[in-house]
Design a protein around this motif. Structure first.
Motif, PDB file in Angstrom:
ATOM      1  N   PRO A 131      37.335  37.003  47.124  1.00  0.00           N
ATOM      2  CA  PRO A 131      36.475  37.456  48.221  1.00  0.00           C
ATOM      3  C   PRO A 131      36.558  36.602  49.485  1.00  0.00           C
ATOM      4  O   PRO A 131      36.280  37.085  50.570  1.00  0.00           O
ATOM      5  CB  PRO A 131      35.055  37.418  47.647  1.00  0.00           C
ATOM      6  N   ASP A 132      36.963  35.344  49.341  1.00  0.00           N
ATOM      7  CA  ASP A 132      37.083  34.493  50.525  1.00  0.00           C
ATOM      8  C   ASP A 132      38.504  34.508  51.083  1.00  0.00           C
ATOM      9  O   ASP A 132      38.844  33.712  51.953  1.00  0.00           O
ATOM     10  CB  ASP A 132      36.652  33.066  50.217  1.00  0.00           C
ATOM     11  N   CYS A 133      39.327  35.429  50.595  1.00  0.00           N
ATOM     12  CA  CYS A 133      40.721  35.496  51.031  1.00  0.00           C
ATOM     13  C   CYS A 133      41.080  36.886  51.551  1.00  0.00           C
ATOM     14  O   CYS A 133      41.242  37.093  52.742  1.00  0.00           O
ATOM     15  CB  CYS A 133      41.652  35.107  49.881  1.00  0.00           C
ATOM     16  N   HIS A 134      41.231  37.863  50.653  1.00  0.00           N
ATOM     17  CA  HIS A 134      41.641  39.236  50.986  1.00  0.00           C
ATOM     18  C   HIS A 134      42.905  39.279  51.841  1.00  0.00           C
ATOM     19  O   HIS A 134      43.075  40.150  52.682  1.00  0.00           O
ATOM     20  CB  HIS A 134      40.518  40.018  51.665  1.00  0.00           C
ATOM     21  N   TRP A 135      43.796  38.307  51.635  1.00  0.00           N
ATOM     22  CA  TRP A 135      45.073  38.243  52.341  1.00  0.00           C
ATOM     23  C   TRP A 135      45.967  39.362  51.833  1.00  0.00           C
ATOM     24  O   TRP A 135      46.040  39.614  50.637  1.00  0.00           O
ATOM     25  CB  TRP A 135      45.703  36.880  52.049  1.00  0.00           C
ATOM     26  N   ALA A 136      46.680  40.042  52.723  1.00  0.00           N
ATOM     27  CA  ALA A 136      47.587  41.112  52.314  1.00  0.00           C
ATOM     28  C   ALA A 136      48.890  40.525  51.782  1.00  0.00           C
ATOM     29  O   ALA A 136      49.373  39.513  52.284  1.00  0.00           O
ATOM     30  CB  ALA A 136      47.874  42.035  53.485  1.00  0.00           C
ATOM     31  N   TYR A 137      49.427  41.165  50.767  1.00  0.00           N
ATOM     32  CA  TYR A 137      50.700  40.743  50.187  1.00  0.00           C
ATOM     33  C   TYR A 137      51.394  41.963  49.602  1.00  0.00           C
ATOM     34  O   TYR A 137      50.764  42.971  49.297  1.00  0.00           O
ATOM     35  CB  TYR A 137      50.504  39.675  49.101  1.00  0.00           C
ATOM     36  N   TYR A 138      52.694  41.857  49.446  1.00  0.00           N
ATOM     37  CA  TYR A 138      53.477  42.925  48.834  1.00  0.00           C
ATOM     38  C   TYR A 138      53.698  42.567  47.367  1.00  0.00           C
ATOM     39  O   TYR A 138      54.247  41.512  47.052  1.00  0.00           O
ATOM     40  CB  TYR A 138      54.820  43.091  49.557  1.00  0.00           C
ATOM     41  N   ASP A 139      53.252  43.432  46.482  1.00  0.00           N
ATOM     42  CA  ASP A 139      53.326  43.184  45.041  1.00  0.00           C
ATOM     43  C   ASP A 139      54.713  43.548  44.515  1.00  0.00           C
ATOM     44  O   ASP A 139      55.055  44.716  44.403  1.00  0.00           O
ATOM     45  CB  ASP A 139      52.252  44.009  44.335  1.00  0.00           C
ATOM     46  N   ARG A 140      55.494  42.534  44.216  1.00  0.00           N
ATOM     47  CA  ARG A 140      56.845  42.738  43.680  1.00  0.00           C
ATOM     48  C   ARG A 140      56.889  42.614  42.155  1.00  0.00           C
ATOM     49  O   ARG A 140      57.970  42.648  41.567  1.00  0.00           O
ATOM     50  CB  ARG A 140      57.810  41.726  44.307  1.00  0.00           C
ATOM     51  N   SER A 141      55.745  42.470  41.520  1.00  0.00           N
ATOM     52  CA  SER A 141      55.746  42.322  40.063  1.00  0.00           C
ATOM     53  C   SER A 141      56.247  43.625  39.428  1.00  0.00           C
ATOM     54  O   SER A 141      56.011  44.708  39.951  1.00  0.00           O
ATOM     55  CB  SER A 141      54.349  41.976  39.546  1.00  0.00           C
ATOM     56  N   PRO A 142      56.952  43.520  38.291  1.00  0.00           N
ATOM     57  CA  PRO A 142      57.517  44.724  37.674  1.00  0.00           C
ATOM     58  C   PRO A 142      56.469  45.809  37.384  1.00  0.00           C
ATOM     59  O   PRO A 142      56.715  46.987  37.619  1.00  0.00           O
ATOM     60  CB  PRO A 142      58.136  44.198  36.376  1.00  0.00           C
ATOM     61  N   ALA A 143      55.309  45.418  36.903  1.00  0.00           N
ATOM     62  CA  ALA A 143      54.277  46.396  36.568  1.00  0.00           C
ATOM     63  C   ALA A 143      53.399  46.761  37.765  1.00  0.00           C
ATOM     64  O   ALA A 143      52.600  47.688  37.692  1.00  0.00           O
ATOM     65  CB  ALA A 143      53.405  45.870  35.438  1.00  0.00           C
ATOM     66  N   GLY A 144      53.530  46.019  38.867  1.00  0.00           N
ATOM     67  CA  GLY A 144      52.707  46.297  40.045  1.00  0.00           C
ATOM     68  C   GLY A 144      51.237  46.001  39.841  1.00  0.00           C
ATOM     69  O   GLY A 144      50.375  46.690  40.367  1.00  0.00           O
TER      70      GLY A 144
END
Length: 172
Positions: A131-144
């Motif tokens: 909650p103190d972050c909410h930074w956007a990132y692109y999820d590259r994990s295999p399962a998403g």
């Protein structure tokens, strides 16, 4: 916060816009001339860009299965002012979506979302669960299914809070 590679293609623009506000520190790069220039904004366009940013953050939170952290206007309403046109190349007949008004931030965001939906990457742009972050990132994990922008920061903090809660230790 993020120790990940930037999002691919036009999603990089959206990721950068969402991350122009550091929720933890309150620093907003749209308050600076350089920050506005990075998105091609003039002073009068900044409030609309902030509104768009928070609607995009809400969408990224939804992609990760989290509710928005504050009320925002629906993204589709904000993008209604940024129509896209179908263009067909005369030589090979290839079709593409292009912004009707290509210079605006909303038009560039709309085109980036359309391209990401078409190539299946839109739902992988997420916002950190913290909650103190909410930074956007692109999820590259295999399962998403990644939950944090950085396992070494936000993920570690969350795991430590869970650990302390189980042991009955006071939170820090």
């Amino acid at each position: 916060m993020n120790d990940r590679a930037p999002a691919p293609g036009g999603l990089g623009l959206i990721e950068a816009l969402v991350n122009s506000l550091n929720i933890e520190t309150g620093a907003d790069s749209l308050d600076t001339e350089a920050g506005r220039a990075a998105f091609g904004l003039t002073g009068p366009e900044v409030e609309a860009a902030r509104e768009l940013r928070e609607a995009l953050r809400a969408a990224c939170l939804a992609h990760a299965g989290h509710p928005p952290h504050r009320a925002t206007p629906p993204l589709d309403e904000l993008l209604a002012a940024a129509p896209l046109l179908v263009t067909v190349a005369p030589g090979d007949g290839a079709a593409a979506l292009r912004p009707a008004r290509p210079g605006t931030l909303a038009s560039r965001v709309a085109a980036a979302i359309a391209a990401a939906v078409a190539d299946g990457t839109w739902l992988r742009l997420k916002a950190c669960e913290a909650p103190d972050c909410h930074w956007a990132y692109y999820d590259r994990s295999p399962a998403g299914r990644s939950r944090w922008c950085s396992m070494s920061v936000c993920g570690a903090r969350a795991k430590m809070r869970t650990y302390r809660a189980r042991r009955g230790s006071p939170p820090s």
